[in-house]
Structure formats: structure tokens, C-alpha cells
Design a protein around this motif. Structure first.
Motif, PDB file in Angstrom:
ATOM      1  N   ARG A  27      10.668  31.870  25.359  1.00  0.00           N
ATOM      2  CA  ARG A  27      10.138  30.658  26.013  1.00  0.00           C
ATOM      3  C   ARG A  27      11.051  29.457  25.768  1.00  0.00           C
ATOM      4  O   ARG A  27      11.296  28.644  26.657  1.00  0.00           O
ATOM      5  CB  ARG A  27       8.734  30.394  25.481  1.00  0.00           C
ATOM      6  N   VAL A  28      11.564  29.343  24.543  1.00  0.00           N
ATOM      7  CA  VAL A  28      12.464  28.246  24.189  1.00  0.00           C
ATOM      8  C   VAL A  28      13.785  28.408  24.938  1.00  0.00           C
ATOM      9  O   VAL A  28      14.320  27.442  25.486  1.00  0.00           O
ATOM     10  CB  VAL A  28      12.680  28.181  22.659  1.00  0.00           C
ATOM     11  N   ALA A  31      13.417  27.328  28.487  1.00  0.00           N
ATOM     12  CA  ALA A  31      13.348  25.862  28.580  1.00  0.00           C
ATOM     13  C   ALA A  31      14.743  25.245  28.437  1.00  0.00           C
ATOM     14  O   ALA A  31      15.110  24.346  29.197  1.00  0.00           O
ATOM     15  CB  ALA A  31      12.405  25.312  27.516  1.00  0.00           C
ATOM     16  N   GLU A 147      18.628  23.399  17.848  1.00  0.00           N
ATOM     17  CA  GLU A 147      17.286  23.927  17.637  1.00  0.00           C
ATOM     18  C   GLU A 147      16.917  23.752  16.169  1.00  0.00           C
ATOM     19  O   GLU A 147      17.725  24.000  15.288  1.00  0.00           O
ATOM     20  CB  GLU A 147      17.256  25.406  18.013  1.00  0.00           C
ATOM     21  N   CYS A 167      12.474  17.760  22.546  1.00  0.00           N
ATOM     22  CA  CYS A 167      11.519  18.500  23.365  1.00  0.00           C
ATOM     23  C   CYS A 167      10.878  19.550  22.466  1.00  0.00           C
ATOM     24  O   CYS A 167      11.578  20.298  21.790  1.00  0.00           O
ATOM     25  CB  CYS A 167      12.213  19.168  24.542  1.00  0.00           C
ATOM     26  N   ARG A 168       9.564  19.590  22.467  1.00  0.00           N
ATOM     27  CA  ARG A 168       8.832  20.498  21.580  1.00  0.00           C
ATOM     28  C   ARG A 168       8.346  21.721  22.342  1.00  0.00           C
ATOM     29  O   ARG A 168       7.762  21.596  23.425  1.00  0.00           O
ATOM     30  CB  ARG A 168       7.650  19.766  20.962  1.00  0.00           C
ATOM     31  N   TYR A 169       8.564  22.887  21.749  1.00  0.00           N
ATOM     32  CA  TYR A 169       8.094  24.159  22.286  1.00  0.00           C
ATOM     33  C   TYR A 169       7.451  24.915  21.133  1.00  0.00           C
ATOM     34  O   TYR A 169       8.149  25.538  20.329  1.00  0.00           O
ATOM     35  CB  TYR A 169       9.246  24.967  22.893  1.00  0.00           C
ATOM     36  N   THR A 172       9.034  24.730  17.590  1.00  0.00           N
ATOM     37  CA  THR A 172      10.471  24.509  17.720  1.00  0.00           C
ATOM     38  C   THR A 172      10.745  23.197  18.443  1.00  0.00           C
ATOM     39  O   THR A 172      10.089  22.876  19.430  1.00  0.00           O
ATOM     40  CB  THR A 172      11.107  25.672  18.522  1.00  0.00           C
TER      41      THR A 172
END
Length: 186
Positions: A27-28, A31, A147, A167-169, A172
Motif C-alpha cells: 500500500r505504501v 502511494a 520512509e 504523508c501517513r500510511y 509509516t
């Protein structure tokens, strides 16, 4: 773990046994590549702290011209070699087994895109950013993608690099730095 899109789309990459390497969550990775999708084609990439090599391989799959993968551990360099072979991007890849500061101190190449995903518990991220800002290996307008975990402090500001917002995921944080172009410098 697989390559998301491009020439190696769907290729499954090997992951290491144990906990010494922490691959970027899919997912990261999606993005990150959405953020920089128009900044990849024809570019030179440095995947510092390469681990599995997935970030550099994804960039090559999306049209990057070359990628250099650097990791200090022999097992990680061997894993990157295997994953580069699986993705059929060997001709576009250079794999270097070296300490990150040693590599940066002797590097003479210029990169357009640098991925920094070091071990979270160390100060490697801050040290790498400081060293990159001191030497001339990032092209004008070049991007650094960092990261880190949400509980780790922001790496800070560095001379010649402008910093975007975090940016937050999940757990992370991704921080993007860009080297200021010559005409933007005071």
C-alpha cells in the motif's frame, strides 16, 4: 510482494527470511509511486538500503533508465540480484554491497530519484540525508523519498533540499525532498 505495474508487472519478488529486512508495504509502495509517477521515465535511480530491491525494481519496471541498489549485507545484495533477475532488469541494474556512507562518499554518479528506507531504529536516515545534501549526487530537481515509522522524529531540513509534507500510511510516514534547481537557490 510483487511488481505493481510496467514491464515487470505481476512479477513476484522474493522476500528474506527473518526480521533483518523490512520490505515496504504494498500500500505504501503504491502511494509512493502515485506521488512520483511522472518523475520516473528515463531517470537514474538510487535504492539505498535496498533490502529486497523492490523500490528500484518498480522504478525500472515503470521506465527508469538505470538503478543502483546498495545494501551493506551480503544476503540482501544476493536477494536483490535474484529479484532483479526475476524482473528481467539486470541490464539496467548495478548492485553494490557496501555501507551507505562508504558508497555515498565514493559515489561520482548523479541520480534523479533516491529511495531511503533504512532500518527504523538507527540514525541512518538523518545521516544519509545530511551526506546527500553535502555532496553533488542528486540532479537539480531530483527527488528523495524517505520512509520512517510514525513514532520517529522528522529527519529535519537540509541545505539545498526543500521538504514536502509528511504523508501517513498506517504506521509509516513518507517524506519527499526535492533538490532545489540552480535558479531557485539564493
Amino acid at each position: 510482494m510483487r511488481v505493481i505495474t510496467g514491464s515487470a508487472r505481476g512479477v513476484r519478488l522474493r522476500t528474506p527470511d527473518g526480521m533483518q529486512t523490512r520490505p515496504t508495504a504494498e500500500r505504501v509502495k503504491e502511494a509512493v509511486f502515485s506521488m512520483i509517477q511522472f518523475e520516473i521515465e528515463g531517470r537514474r535511480v538510487l535504492d539505498l538500503f535496498a533490502g529486497t530491491g523492490q523500490m528500484g525494481i518498480e522504478a525500472l519496471s515503470r521506465g527508469a533508465a538505470r538503478a543502483t541498489f546498495v545494501d551493506a549485507r551480503r544476503e540482501a545484495a544476493a536477494l536483490v540480484r535474484e529479484n532483479v533477475r526475476r524482473a528481467r532488469v539486470e541490464a539496467l541494474s548495478e548492485i553494490v554491497q557496501a555501507d551507505y556512507l562508504e558508497f555515498l562518499s565514493r559515489s561520482r554518479g548523479a541520480f534523479d530519484l533516491i529511495f531511503l528506507d533504512p532500518p527504523y531504529a538507527e540514525v541512518f536516515l538523518e545521516n544519509a540525508l545530511k551526506r546527500i545534501s553535502e555532496i553533488d549526487i542528486l540532479s537539480d530537481g531530483g527527488i528523495i523519498i524517505c520512509e520512517r515509522p510514525t513514532d520517529k522524529a522528522h529527519p529535519g531540513r537540509f541545505s539545498g533540499l526543500s521538504c514536502g509534507k509528511d504523508c501517513r500510511y498506517g504506521k509509516t510516514l513518507i517524506t519527499r525532498y526535492r533538490k532545489e534547481r540552480e535558479e531557485e537557490r539564493p
